[in-house]
Design a protein around this motif. Structure first.
Motif, PDB file in Angstrom:
ATOM      1  N   CYS A   1      31.812 -77.532  16.551  1.00 33.73           N
ATOM      2  CA  CYS A   1      30.461 -77.424  17.098  1.00 33.73           C
ATOM      3  C   CYS A   1      30.420 -76.924  18.537  1.00 33.73           C
ATOM      4  O   CYS A   1      29.425 -76.375  18.979  1.00 33.73           O
ATOM      5  CB  CYS A   1      29.738 -78.765  16.991  1.00 33.73           C
ATOM      6  SG  CYS A   1      30.225 -79.990  18.233  1.00 33.73           S
ATOM      7  N   GLY A   2      31.474 -77.168  19.281  1.00 35.07           N
ATOM      8  CA  GLY A   2      31.480 -76.742  20.684  1.00 35.07           C
ATOM      9  C   GLY A   2      30.646 -77.632  21.586  1.00 35.07           C
ATOM     10  O   GLY A   2      30.471 -77.343  22.768  1.00 35.07           O
TER      11      GLY A   2
ATOM     12  N   CYS B   1      36.532 -82.146  15.400  1.00 37.34           N
ATOM     13  CA  CYS B   1      35.185 -82.058  15.951  1.00 37.34           C
ATOM     14  C   CYS B   1      34.377 -83.280  15.492  1.00 37.34           C
ATOM     15  O   CYS B   1      34.299 -83.576  14.307  1.00 37.34           O
ATOM     16  CB  CYS B   1      34.527 -80.770  15.468  1.00 37.34           C
ATOM     17  SG  CYS B   1      32.762 -80.694  15.735  1.00 37.34           S
ATOM     18  N   ARG B   2      33.782 -84.003  16.444  1.00 36.12           N
ATOM     19  CA  ARG B   2      33.015 -85.212  16.102  1.00 36.12           C
ATOM     20  C   ARG B   2      31.874 -84.903  15.138  1.00 36.12           C
ATOM     21  O   ARG B   2      31.583 -85.676  14.233  1.00 36.12           O
ATOM     22  CB  ARG B   2      32.387 -85.822  17.365  1.00 36.12           C
ATOM     23  CG  ARG B   2      33.357 -86.147  18.443  1.00 36.12           C
ATOM     24  CD  ARG B   2      33.846 -87.566  18.335  1.00 36.12           C
ATOM     25  NE  ARG B   2      34.671 -87.884  19.481  1.00 36.12           N
ATOM     26  CZ  ARG B   2      35.688 -88.731  19.455  1.00 36.12           C
ATOM     27  NH1 ARG B   2      35.993 -89.374  18.346  1.00 36.12           N
ATOM     28  NH2 ARG B   2      36.392 -88.964  20.531  1.00 36.12           N
TER      29      ARG B   2
ATOM     30  N   CYS C   1      35.717 -80.955  21.040  1.00 32.19           N
ATOM     31  CA  CYS C   1      35.584 -79.502  21.122  1.00 32.19           C
ATOM     32  C   CYS C   1      35.720 -79.043  22.574  1.00 32.19           C
ATOM     33  O   CYS C   1      36.349 -78.036  22.863  1.00 32.19           O
ATOM     34  CB  CYS C   1      34.236 -79.043  20.574  1.00 32.19           C
ATOM     35  SG  CYS C   1      34.156 -79.008  18.789  1.00 32.19           S
TER      36      CYS C   1
ATOM     37  N   CYS D   1      30.891 -81.339  21.576  1.00 32.05           N
ATOM     38  CA  CYS D   1      31.342 -82.728  21.526  1.00 32.05           C
ATOM     39  C   CYS D   1      32.630 -82.814  22.358  1.00 32.05           C
ATOM     40  O   CYS D   1      33.205 -81.778  22.707  1.00 32.05           O
ATOM     41  CB  CYS D   1      31.585 -83.178  20.091  1.00 32.05           C
ATOM     42  SG  CYS D   1      33.053 -82.484  19.332  1.00 32.05           S
TER      43      CYS D   1
END
Ligand code: ZN
Length: 575
Positions: A366-367, A349-350, A372, A369
């Motif tokens: 995070c969902g 995840c970034r 994700c 990026c």
């Protein structure tokens, strides 16, 4: 604020848009006397002072762009104790004449904005900041507060040391900007990639496009305009009046795209920048974080988009090799670049990687990026890596990526024939994959430290000790599948994800926006000085019918209510 109100020194680290300015503005108004604010950019000062005056705060600035009469008026107000806040440049803050005048005033506090400029480890070092410690000696009783939106641990220590904030308490708020979506792609055809992104996510939105060099800025402005976009250049090679004019247009109009080198941005306070795009890779994670932080300051969805490629890395390495800086500084820059490259190449995840860089942990993905949203496939790339490394070795460790790819692909190239490289066993050994994928292999080898770039010579690739581990089969090489290269090949168009809040599409919102632009034009100020997008959205949601109801909305103070309330109520009633 309580700490500063009670007279303590402070170091404040807060992401852009986190309410940093409020930390000194409010205590300055509450404490007796004038708050002195040191700020590095005239544009930023004028913006902030303008916004404060609009809210009914007695604020002023002193800078070199003013005429004598204006400065004299400000000084008179200062000496009469009529100012709550006075903004000055760092040069001005330590001028003997100015310090003498301050000695006759009552100071409520001293705020030093963009404090990372004092650190030579930071990326915006300004020598004049080094003298600001003098303020402590002149005004030992006045609380001082240093603020920044970006500072890793060494920079933080540097700020405290150099500004002599020995007793300052640290206030560090989270670095996460959850409303920013991070999208990072390997560069293939950057024009097509950017335009596709812009058209599917941000058509008509205001944004900033960053390029590494001035000439790239000019070229990008050219092709963006050809594509029908409202693009303006901004870089240090332009006459300052033109730069100023472009900046004004960016602030005052809706939907303008500013194409700039990093020279643009510090102190740009436009809250509704909906995207920040990097057409080239920035040289450090701090720079990336700070530049992308200019998106979505109003808290509404925004995107940080980047395309990066091996050529960017080479360009940055070449810049570094020409630098006259001492070796330890060059080594530090190199480490920063490596961290940036690692961030680009990650399959994690970034946001997690970004926050970890600033010493913060994000539990879970995070969902929001690209890794994700479209998880990256990792394949075993050991054989491909061995072919690439052996190609470097057999051609004498002196060629760049383009040539090496041609050898691997077995291409008909007179240079290859002349060098006799068409007779090597590696010639044509990589025909099963395409050139783009081979570039990606070389890029990832460089990112993993498995090849290095010869910077004294012509930028040819060389092997490292670690390369031999892979060549001898003692170490495997996980290869990140570039999702974009894959989708282009398969001609699969990804579904555009909704980036805007649905309400933004609303007719009422557009009507309110038109009213705002009309009022702003009349007063020759940026539209968001009147109300920001968040306030307009709140009007759409709660549809106030009276001034009392409108006063409840975020961003509607007494002065603005009296000045603009009726005009917006009218739009609300009639739409
Ligand atoms: Zn993520």
């Amino acid at each position: 604020m309580n700490h500063v109100l009670s007279g303590g020194d402070a170091l404040v680290l807060m992401p852009t848009g986190g309410g940093k300015s409020l930390c000194y503005q409010l205590p300055a108004m509450a404490r007796p006397g004038t708050g002195l604010v040191v700020s590095p950019l005239i544009a930023l000062m004028q913006d902030q002072v303008g916004a404060l005056q609009r809210m009914g705060v007695s604020a002023a600035c002193l800078n070199s762009a003013q005429d004598g009469e204006e400065s004299r008026r400000t000084c008179r107000e200062l000496l009469r104790g009529e100012l709550d806040l006075l903004y000055v440049s760092p040069e001005r803050a330590v001028m003997p004449g100015f310090l003498e005048m301050l000695a006759n005033c009552r100071l409520s506090l001293i705020a030093i904005d963009e404090a990372h400029c004092v650190s030579q480890w930071g990326h915006d070092f300004r020598p004049e900041y080094l003298q600001l410690a003098e303020l402590r000696r002149h005004f030992p009783e006045v609380p001082r507060i240093a603020l920044t939106a970006t500072a890793d641990e060494p920079t933080r220590a540097d700020i405290l040391q150099r500004l002599e904030l020995f007793e300052a308490e640290r206030f560090i708020s989270g670095f996460d900007r959850p409303n920013i979506r991070y999208l990072i792609h390997p560069k293939t055809e950057v024009r097509r990639q950017f335009l596709e992104f812009y058209r599917s996510h941000h058509r008509g939105d205001a944004g900033i496009v960053y390029c590494q060099t001035r000439s790239r800025v000019d070229r990008a402005v050219g092709w963006l305009r050809e594509a029908g976009l409202e693009a303006l250049p901004y870089h240090a090679g332009m006459p300052s009046e033109e730069r100023q004019r472009n900046q004004e247009r960016f602030l005052h109009e809706e939907g303008v795209i500013m194409v700039a080198t990093v020279a643009f941005g510090m102190g740009i306070d436009k809250p509704n920048v909906r995207f920040v795009a990097h057409l080239d890779m920035p040289k450090s994670v701090e720079a990336y974080y700070q530049e992308t932080g200019r998106a979505g300051r109003d808290g509404l969805p925004a995107t940080a988009w980047m395309a990066y490629g091996i050529a960017d890395v080479m360009g940055l390495l070449q810049l570094m090799s020409r630098s006259q800086a001492p070796p330890e500084r060059r080594a530090l820059e190199r480490r920063k670049l490596d961290a940036m490259l690692g961030f680009c190449e990650t399959a994690q995840c970034r946001r997690q990687v970004l926050l970890r860089y600033f010493g913060e942990a994000l539990p879970g993905r995070c969902g929001n990026c690209d890794t994700c949203l479209h998880p990256v496939e990792i394949l075993d790339g050991t054989v491909a890596a061995q072919k690439a490394l052996s190609c470097i070795k057999r051609t004498g460790e002196r060629y760049g990526v383009g040539y090496l790819v041609d050898v691997l692909m077995g291409r008909d190239n007179p240079r290859i024939q002349k060098a006799g490289h068409d007779r090597l066993p590696t010639f044509g050994v990589g025909r099963e994959t395409d050139a783009r994928e081979w570039s990606s292999v070389f890029r990832q080898l460089a990112a993993a430290g498995l090849v290095e770039v010869d910077m004294e010579g012509y930028g040819g690739l060389r092997l490292t000790a670690a390369s031999w581990e892979v060549l001898k089969g003692r170490r495997s090489f996980p290869l990140r599948q570039d999702p974009l290269a894959r989708s282009t090949r398969e001609r699969v168009r990804k579904k555009a994800l909704p980036v805007r809040a649905p309400a933004v599409e609303n007719d009422l919102f557009e009507a309110l926006r038109r009213k705002r632009l009309e009022l702003a034009r009349g007063e020759r100020i940026p539209p968001y000085f009147i109300f920001n997008d968040k306030t307009l959205l709140a009007m759409v949601e709660s549809r106030p019918e009276t001034l009392e109801e409108m006063a409840e909305l975020p961003g509607v103070g007494e002065v603005k209510l009296a000045r603009y309330g009726e005009a917006f109520l009218e739009v609300l009633r009639s739409t």
